[in-house]
Structure formats: structure tokens, C-alpha cells
Design a protein around this motif. Structure first.
Motif, PDB file in Angstrom:
ATOM      1  N   CYS A   1      27.384 -25.655  -5.277  1.00 47.18           N
ATOM      2  CA  CYS A   1      28.127 -26.519  -4.351  1.00 47.18           C
ATOM      3  C   CYS A   1      27.362 -26.603  -3.035  1.00 47.18           C
ATOM      4  O   CYS A   1      26.799 -25.617  -2.578  1.00 47.18           O
ATOM      5  CB  CYS A   1      29.512 -25.945  -4.061  1.00 47.18           C
ATOM      6  SG  CYS A   1      30.572 -25.827  -5.494  1.00 47.18           S
TER       7      CYS A   1
ATOM      8  N   ILE B   1      35.951 -26.419  -2.288  1.00 45.87           N
ATOM      9  CA  ILE B   1      35.118 -25.780  -3.316  1.00 45.87           C
ATOM     10  C   ILE B   1      35.856 -25.766  -4.648  1.00 45.87           C
ATOM     11  O   ILE B   1      35.275 -26.060  -5.699  1.00 45.87           O
ATOM     12  CB  ILE B   1      34.711 -24.361  -2.876  1.00 45.87           C
ATOM     13  CG1 ILE B   1      33.758 -24.442  -1.683  1.00 45.87           C
ATOM     14  CG2 ILE B   1      34.088 -23.577  -4.039  1.00 45.87           C
ATOM     15  CD1 ILE B   1      33.549 -23.116  -0.966  1.00 45.87           C
TER      16      ILE B   1
ATOM     17  N   ILE C   1      35.632 -29.177  -6.186  1.00 43.85           N
ATOM     18  CA  ILE C   1      34.291 -29.438  -6.727  1.00 43.85           C
ATOM     19  C   ILE C   1      34.125 -28.722  -8.060  1.00 43.85           C
ATOM     20  O   ILE C   1      33.681 -29.319  -9.052  1.00 43.85           O
ATOM     21  CB  ILE C   1      33.206 -28.984  -5.729  1.00 43.85           C
ATOM     22  CG1 ILE C   1      33.264 -29.840  -4.459  1.00 43.85           C
ATOM     23  CG2 ILE C   1      31.822 -29.035  -6.366  1.00 43.85           C
ATOM     24  CD1 ILE C   1      32.526 -29.243  -3.276  1.00 43.85           C
TER      25      ILE C   1
END
Length: 91
Positions: free
Chosen positions: A32, A59, A62
Motif C-alpha cells: 500500500c 488501508i 485497499i
């Protein structure tokens, strides 16, 4: 899945992390980019803890795109700009 590496010959970590992590052969890796505490509508939370929560939600989103979750994280680099913000970040 992961093998966490914390040799007895060196000082143990001072928080909840390992000195190393072995990813088994044949496993996927997702990297990431750095996340900043800005919402989709350009809002920035005032408190450091709320900013950290927003970064981790980003996060999580993602990783979710790849079918993964926070439990699959093996490393985090975090930059906290002032010691006063460290406890809210860690919480």
C-alpha cells in the motif's frame, strides 16, 4: 501463514511487532502507498487518534480490494510528527 522472527539472541521488540516476518513461497504480497488523514470529501480530523483511525480504515479498504484484511499486514511504517501524538496513534 507467516513465520514471525524474534531471535532470542537480540532484545525483544518493545511493542506488538516482530523483528522479521517470513512470507511462505507462493503467497501474494500487496503493498500500500502511504496514507494521509484526509477523507474523500477533503476533511482532516483534528485529533491524532482520529487521523490514525482514518489511515487504517483507508488501508483496510485497499487490502479489501485484494480480498485481504488488516490481519494480513506484515509491516507498517508510520511517521508520527510529535511525541505528544504517539500515544493516540498507538491506541
Amino acid at each position: 501463514m507467516f513465520r514471525f522472527l524474534t531471535p532470542k539472541s537480540i532484545k525483544p521488540p518493545f511493542a506488538r511487532y516482530s523483528h522479521g516476518v517470513e512470507v511462505p513461497p507462493g503467497k501474494r504480497l500487496v503493498l500500500c502507498s502511504g496514507q494521509v488523514a484526509i477523507t474523500a470529501d477533503d476533511q482532516i480530523p483534528e485529533e491524532a487518534g482520529a487521523q490514525a483511525e482514518l489511515c487504517f480504515r483507508n488501508i483496510e479498504a485497499i487490502l479489501g480490494e485484494a480480498g485481504l484484511g488488516l490481519r494480513d499486514i506484515i509491516r507498517i511504517n508510520a511517521y508520527v510528527t510529535d511525541r505528544a501524538h504517539l500515544r493516540p496513534y498507538m491506541d
